[in-house]
Enzyme design. Structure first.
Site, PDB file in Angstrom:
ATOM      1  CG  ASP A  72      -2.844  -0.283  -2.366  1.00 23.64           C
ATOM      2  OD1 ASP A  72      -2.794   0.879  -1.932  1.00 23.64           O
ATOM      3  OD2 ASP A  72      -3.377  -1.214  -1.741  1.00 23.64           O
ATOM      4  CB  SER A  96      -0.971  -0.035   1.188  1.00 21.62           C
ATOM      5  OG  SER A  96      -1.909   0.999   1.105  1.00 21.62           O
TER       6      SER A  96
END
Length: 606
Positions: A317, A158
């Site tokens: 992401d 992430s």
């Protein structure tokens, strides 16, 4: 090998683990790094790398890339995938036919980790839907529901620093795994540590009859679903607003561009320096739009240059969304996650009522995490929809949404203050692509009635009461210090379960205490908490007599002590007075409860 016989750190247990890892590892670069530590006598470093294992939890795996059992590398991924595969085979009926979807982001090793995982599943006769290109994290839970897969895996860290990577697992219901799956998967990993020779062979993945690339189908289906909720395509087409977008060196550009086209918007201004995936994240210190203006410097520069008044930003992401707007004074204002939650909550009600004019809101639900604003709860009381509060994290909101839908409820929206938003129920996780297009739609709609996003936020607060918050964090790299801080709060007068009774020498009194680490809640029968308890993380919530709710908790993925504070006012209450009270209380809570100077805490960089 002579190499293994020469391993001698003076710790026989450590030697065994290093030799085992070297025997099983096939990454020559990783081996060289270990040898360098051995030659330099770096026993302390080697102990950290080999004596402690990266544990599989409800967030799957996430950590720094490098050699050893406590970091992300090929061997750890092979061991994890072998364990997960066996668990799926023992747990889910017809897993071979249902298959598993796998996606990956643009970080170093992400594609490699995804292909190793795919090879192991295929070797066990399990169908694999492996995306042929980088994709947003929300595409994984979406694909699970579309193809009725047994599970999903996303290789991503992430918004973590560039040296990190992760392995995120979703269950067949389309939500992130929760306990007991995490503990059972960890057990299966430990039972399947020895890598099979075939587990390393990724050469046949794309030629296998068990392989399918879901990308084209998912692109068509996802954007069709997105288009179904577009209310005013002509308004979008004709808006004079100009949007600027950054992918933050991540996966989002292509997918947000497709979303804008789907919703009938003109193309956005692109932050060119951050447009394409780059695992080095060269233009940002932290690739996290939640950090605010410090992460949006280039976006602001691009927006100013192109006469754009709204910035949309995804994290790498593309499951989180940030939004900033240019004020009348020419300054930029970055909305907090709670403010975006209020705006999107209002828009999702509006959308539902336009599309279902005769529907009863009493059968609809919205959700937020316990550390997020209570604005949705205030809206629910007035508008008649149901509001549900969950523990922090979309794993809880996704699974709660599934329970609510099983009861026949329609889930309109869920959000967490850390700029995560779930618009609808096609993706049972935060989705920065769909959230981005809904914010753009809302802004375009508001323009037709002479309002801005900031104007609408003020309208919402005027109608439902001001909900003002002050959320931040302190950095602490010492787990023992963090534990000591929270244990002190539990033994405030030197005895167990004696928490603080107030701050500023009793000026502000505490009436409610909920400790979700121990299960204590003085507002519930027998002082037992209703929300799930997690002894592996720290989380205490204090409710004050004047309505302030403050939560102190540790981060699951970063060395942070986070704090969340919200003060809710009644409609028409003086905002400046509320802000003054909030500021005074937050300063006291930090000073008295966290004691940053005494505990050597590092302040957040603004």
């Amino acid at each position: 090998m002579a190499l293994q016989s020469s391993v001698n750190t003076g710790d026989s247990n450590l030697d065994v683990k290093i030799i085992e890892w070297l025997q099983w590892n096939k990454d020559s670069n990783a081996e060289e790094e270990v040898l360098k530590y051995l030659n330099n006598g770096a026993v302390k470093v080697l102990s950290k790398l080999f004596l402690k294992r990266l544990e599989f939890g409800t967030a799957g795996l996430r950590g720094r890339m490098g050699p050893g059992y406590s970091q992300m590398n090929d061997l750890v991924i092979v061991q994890t995938s072998q364990g997960l595969t066996k668990y799926l085979m023992d747990t889910i009926f017809d897993v071979a036919h249902k298959g598993v979807v796998i996606g990956y982001d643009g970080r170093y090793n992400s594609k490699r980790f995804a292909e190793l995982t795919a090879a192991i599943l295929i070797n066990n006769g399990i169908k694999v839907y492996l995306f042929s290109e980088i994709c947003p994290t929300p595409f994984i839970p979406y694909t699970i529901l579309r193809h009725k897969c047994a599970a999903g895996i996303m290789v991503t860290a992430s918004h973590n620093p560039k040296d990190d990577n992760g392995y995120k697992v979703y269950w067949e219901n389309g939500a992130q795994i929760i306990s007991p799956h995490d503990k059972k998967i960890q057990s299966y990993i430990l039972d399947n540590l020895k890598p099979l020779e075939v587990s390393w062979d990724v050469s046949k993945v794309y030629d296998s009859t068990y392989y399918e690339d879901p990308r084209d189908d998912i692109m068509n289906s996802y954007y069709k679903d997105l288009n179904d909720k577009v209310l005013y395509p002509e308004v979008n087409k004709n808006t004079t607003l100009k949007f600027t977008y950054t992918a933050m060196h991540g996966v989002g550009y292509e997918y947000m561009a497709a979303a804008f086209e789907t919703a009938n918007f003109k193309p956005f201004v692109t932050v060119e320096e951050q447009k394409l995936p780059d695992p080095e994240f060269p233009t940002v210190k932290f690739p996290n739009p939640e950090e605010g203006k410090s992460a949006l410097d280039l976006s602001i520069k691009s927006a100013n240059k192109n006469n754009s008044s709204i910035i949309l930003a995804n994290d790498p992401d593309a499951d989180r969304l940030a939004c900033a707007v240019k004020t009348e004074r020419g300054e930029w204002y970055v909305f907090s996650g709670n403010e975006l939650g209020a705006l999107l909550g209002w828009w999702m009600i509006h959308t539902y009522q336009v599309l279902h004019p005769d529907a009863d809101l009493g059968n609809t639900c919205m959700l937020a995490s316990t550390v997020s604003s209570k604005i949705l709860a205030s809206m629910a009381k007035k508008e008649g929809f149901n509001f549900e509060e969950t523990l922090t994290g979309f794993k809880w909101m996704g699974n709660k949404a599934i329970d609510l839908m099983a009861e026949g409820k329609t889930v309109l929206f869920a959000y967490e203050e850390a700029i995560g938003f779930m618009c609808g129920s096609k993706v049972l996780d935060k989705d920065g692509i769909s959230a981005g297009i809904r914010v753009a739609e809302l802004a375009a709609y508001l323009e037709t009635v002479g309002l801005t996003l900031s104007d609408k936020l003020q309208e919402i607060y005027t109608e439902y009461g001001y909900h003002i918050s002050d959320n931040s964090y302190w950095i602490c790299h010492e787990p023992d210090t963090i534990k000591m801080i929270f244990e002190r709060l539990r033994n405030y007068s030197g005895k167990p379960d004696t928490y603080p009774t107030g701050i500023l020498e009793g000026k502000y009194i505490i009436t409610g205490i909920r400790d979700l680490t121990t299960g204590y809640d003085n507002t519930k029968p027998d002082n037992k908490a209703v929300l799930p308890v997690s002894r592996s993380s720290q989380m205490i919530t204090f409710t004050f007599k004047n309505g302030l709710v403050t939560t102190l908790r540790t981060s699951g993925t970063e060395p942070k002590i986070k704090y969340y504070n919200e003060l809710c006012g009644s409609p028409g209450e003086d905002l400046n007075k509320l802000k003054g009270i909030l500021n005074e209380m937050v300063r006291a809570i930090v000073t008295e409860f966290l004691q940053p100077e005494i505990n050597g805490l590092i302040a957040r960089e603004e």
